[in-house]
Design an enzyme around this catalytic site. Structure first.
Site, PDB file in Angstrom:
ATOM      1  N   ASP A   4     -13.728   7.967   8.374  1.00 31.51           N
ATOM      2  CA  ASP A   4     -13.342   7.247  10.130  1.00 31.51           C
ATOM      3  C   ASP A   4     -14.436   8.548  10.723  1.00 31.51           C
ATOM      4  O   ASP A   4     -14.938   8.435  11.823  1.00 31.51           O
ATOM      5  CB  ASP A   4     -11.657   7.133  10.375  1.00 31.51           C
ATOM      6  CG  ASP A   4     -10.983   5.637  10.314  1.00 31.51           C
ATOM      7  OD1 ASP A   4     -12.211   4.969  10.014  1.00 31.51           O
ATOM      8  OD2 ASP A   4      -9.654   5.902  10.101  1.00 31.51           O
ATOM      9  N   ASP A  56      -7.330  -4.741   0.956  1.00 29.63           N
ATOM     10  CA  ASP A  56      -8.366  -4.379  -0.006  1.00 29.63           C
ATOM     11  C   ASP A  56      -9.726  -4.325   1.301  1.00 29.63           C
ATOM     12  O   ASP A  56      -9.907  -4.816   1.690  1.00 29.63           O
ATOM     13  CB  ASP A  56      -8.896  -4.616  -0.910  1.00 29.63           C
ATOM     14  CG  ASP A  56      -9.529  -3.876  -2.330  1.00 29.63           C
ATOM     15  OD1 ASP A  56      -9.178  -2.395  -2.060  1.00 29.63           O
ATOM     16  OD2 ASP A  56     -10.577  -4.092  -2.600  1.00 29.63           O
ATOM     17  N   SER A  57      -9.991  -2.840   1.405  1.00 29.14           N
ATOM     18  CA  SER A  57     -10.939  -2.674   1.906  1.00 29.14           C
ATOM     19  C   SER A  57     -11.999  -1.675   2.051  1.00 29.14           C
ATOM     20  O   SER A  57     -11.674  -0.439   0.871  1.00 29.14           O
ATOM     21  CB  SER A  57     -10.113  -2.775   3.429  1.00 29.14           C
ATOM     22  OG  SER A  57      -9.626  -1.463   3.088  1.00 29.14           O
ATOM     23  N   THR A  85       0.303  -1.218   0.062  1.00 26.06           N
ATOM     24  CA  THR A  85      -0.082   0.240   0.065  1.00 26.06           C
ATOM     25  C   THR A  85       0.432   1.719  -0.329  1.00 26.06           C
ATOM     26  O   THR A  85       2.038   1.456   0.448  1.00 26.06           O
ATOM     27  CB  THR A  85      -1.090   0.111   1.496  1.00 26.06           C
ATOM     28  OG1 THR A  85      -1.981   1.366   1.248  1.00 26.06           O
ATOM     29  CG2 THR A  85       0.376  -0.011   2.688  1.00 26.06           C
TER      30      THR A  85
END
EC number: 3.6.1.66
Length: 204
Positions: free
Chosen positions: A156, A70-71, A8
């Site tokens: 978030d 992957d999120s 990443t």
């Protein structure tokens, strides 16, 4: 395992991995630490497909063991969007604020009860001559009407977690790790580390 490469460029994700791996004495490296630029196109239609694609491609290029994730965010009232397009929901430039604005706009007029959502994460571990394995985790919550907190990254600030009764961005790194989707996936990974260590040794 003294060092792990996370596939990443996302500094926010790197902090999540560091918070969970550093106490184990494992140094976390990311693609930002490499001299060469590696950018794997995410062509999968699921989190699992994209995680495997990234882990295997980077491992093949560098010849090392790689963990890729992957999120993303799934909002029920938006039919599961942004899903695998979470990072680029508002455009290819991957702007967190623009992505948040688009989600909030899509939920205009939607009641609190119908703003249910979850973060999902799939981790893939790939290496030379070893079978790729995956681990997954999720975190249930709902979408707030406004941003709260300054910690974390991505969505978030608008993701409310009932377990902590705060927005994800109001949590410390340790608190987030206790309940986050990535924390849950990493907990599974750590649970299987003894078996994976055998594979790591065999692949060297």
């Amino acid at each position: 395992m003294k060092q792990v490469l996370i596939a990443t460029n996302n500094k926010g994700k790197a902090k999540d991995f560091e918070a969970l791996f550093n106490p184990l004495g494992v140094t976390v490296m990311t693609l930002n630490d490499l001299e060469e630029t590696i950018d794997v196109e995410e062509t999968g239609t699921t989190f699992e497909e994209n995680a495997i694609l990234k882990a295997e491609e980077v491992s093949k290029l560098l010849g090392v063991i790689v963990i890729a994730d992957d999120s993303g965010l799934e909002v029920d009232a938006l039919d599961g969007a942004p899903g695998v397009y979470s990072a680029r929901y508002a455009g290819l430039e991957k702007n967190d604020d623009a992505n948040i604005d688009k989600v909030l706009e899509g939920l205009t007029g939607v009641s609190d009860e119908e703003r249910t959502a979850r973060f999902r994460c799939v981790l893939a571990v790939a290496g030379p001559e070893m079978e790729t394995v995956t681990f997954s985790g999720s975190c249930e919550g709902s979408i707030l009407h406004d941003r709260r907190g300054t910690n974390g990254f991505g969505y978030d600030p608008i993701f409310y977690t009932p377990i902590k009764e705060r927005a994800m961005a109001e949590l410390s790194a340790i608190e987030k790790g206790e309940i986050s989707h990535r924390g849950a996936a990493l907990a599974q990974l750590k649970e299987h580390l003894p078996k994976l260590m055998e594979s790591f040794g065999a692949s060297r």
